[in-house]
Write a protein that holds these residues in place. Structure first.
Motif, short mmCIF file in Angstrom:
data_model
loop_
_atom_site.label_atom_id
_atom_site.label_comp_id
_atom_site.label_asym_id
_atom_site.label_seq_id
_atom_site.Cartn_x
_atom_site.Cartn_y
_atom_site.Cartn_z
N UNK A 257 14.97 9.10 35.02
CA UNK A 257 14.91 7.89 34.18
C UNK A 257 13.40 7.34 34.47
N UNK A 258 13.05 7.15 35.62
CA UNK A 258 11.90 6.53 36.16
C UNK A 258 10.72 7.30 35.66
N UNK A 259 10.88 8.71 35.79
CA UNK A 259 10.02 9.48 35.29
C UNK A 259 9.71 9.58 33.85
N UNK A 260 10.62 9.53 33.08
CA UNK A 260 10.71 9.54 31.60
C UNK A 260 10.06 8.20 31.18
N UNK A 261 10.15 6.96 32.06
CA UNK A 261 9.48 5.86 31.41
C UNK A 261 7.99 5.90 31.95
N UNK A 262 7.85 6.59 32.94
CA UNK A 262 6.38 6.76 33.37
C UNK A 262 5.58 7.93 32.14
N UNK B 246 -5.09 7.64 37.62
CA UNK B 246 -3.55 7.78 37.48
C UNK B 246 -2.82 9.27 37.24
N UNK B 247 -3.88 9.95 36.43
CA UNK B 247 -3.31 11.23 36.04
C UNK B 247 -3.26 12.13 37.37
N UNK B 248 -4.20 12.00 38.32
CA UNK B 248 -4.13 12.59 39.31
C UNK B 248 -3.05 12.31 40.40
N UNK B 249 -2.75 10.97 40.48
CA UNK B 249 -1.46 10.60 41.10
C UNK B 249 -0.11 11.13 40.44
N UNK B 250 -0.24 11.03 39.19
CA UNK B 250 1.05 11.44 38.29
C UNK B 250 1.40 12.88 38.66
N UNK B 251 0.29 13.75 38.52
CA UNK B 251 0.43 15.10 38.77
C UNK B 251 0.88 15.48 40.24
N UNK B 252 0.29 14.68 41.22
CA UNK B 252 0.57 14.80 42.48
C UNK B 252 2.26 14.50 42.80
N UNK B 253 2.79 13.50 41.88
CA UNK B 253 3.95 12.95 42.13
C UNK B 253 4.99 14.20 41.60
N UNK B 254 4.54 14.55 40.39
CA UNK B 254 5.56 15.64 39.77
C UNK B 254 5.42 16.90 40.54
N UNK B 255 4.24 17.29 41.22
CA UNK B 255 4.26 18.47 41.94
C UNK B 255 5.11 18.34 43.32
N UNK B 256 5.11 17.16 43.99
CA UNK B 256 5.93 16.97 45.22
C UNK B 256 7.46 16.94 44.59
N UNK B 257 7.86 16.46 43.65
CA UNK B 257 9.03 16.27 43.22
C UNK B 257 9.61 17.74 42.86
N UNK B 258 8.75 18.51 42.33
CA UNK B 258 9.16 19.90 41.99
C UNK B 258 9.42 20.78 43.32
N UNK B 259 8.39 20.41 44.11
CA UNK B 259 8.56 21.13 45.54
C UNK B 259 9.78 20.81 46.02
N UNK C 115 24.30 11.11 45.16
CA UNK C 115 23.10 11.90 45.11
C UNK C 115 22.54 12.24 43.47
N UNK C 116 23.41 12.55 42.48
CA UNK C 116 23.34 12.49 41.22
C UNK C 116 22.81 11.18 40.55
N UNK C 117 23.29 10.03 40.95
CA UNK C 117 22.87 8.79 40.55
C UNK C 117 21.40 8.58 40.85
N UNK C 118 21.15 8.98 42.29
CA UNK C 118 19.62 8.86 42.56
C UNK C 118 18.57 9.99 41.67
N UNK C 119 19.13 10.93 41.52
CA UNK C 119 18.45 11.90 40.86
C UNK C 119 18.30 11.48 39.25
N UNK C 120 19.04 10.56 38.76
CA UNK C 120 19.37 10.11 37.40
C UNK C 120 18.40 9.19 37.13
N UNK C 121 18.32 8.42 38.30
CA UNK C 121 17.26 7.18 38.53
C UNK C 121 16.00 7.72 38.52
N UNK C 122 15.49 8.59 39.10
CA UNK C 122 14.29 9.36 39.45
C UNK C 122 13.95 9.71 38.00
#
Length: 87
Positions: free
Chosen positions: A10-15, A40-53, A1-8
């Motif tokens: 990493x991908x968020x940092x890239x984004x 793109x900003x709307x979608x990015x904020x939605x992604x971050x909010x969903x991940x935080x939740x 699970x940590x590898x998956x979290x790390x990948x996510x």
């Protein structure tokens, strides 16, 4: 699970890096680019909010399990102490 979290992460940092670069370009660009940027900003904020939740939701059950485990450990210790005194 940590590898998956790390990948996510990493991908968020890239984004985020790509986002920062595009932000500068969009600011200097035409209205069409700005519209695409805002979408793109709307979608990015939605992604971050969903991940935080999801992170918060995942944390709550883990904390409840940890609390229950701590209580159970204490009860078992107490039971072992009683047994030790009886033996």
């Amino acid at each position: 699970m940590k590898d998956r979290r790390g990948l996510i992460e990493h991908e968020l940092d890239t984004l985020r890096t790509l986002r920062d670069e595009l932000k500068v370009r969009a600011h200097l660009g035409r209205a069409e680019v700005r519209d695409l940027w805002e979408e793109g900003e709307k979608r990015f904020r939605k992604l971050e909010a969903a991940l935080d939740q999801k992170r918060k939701q995942a944390r709550e059950p883990i904390e409840q399990i940890e609390e229950a485990a701590e209580l159970l450990i204490e009860e078992i210790k107490h039971g072992y102490d009683r047994l030790r005194k009886l033996i």
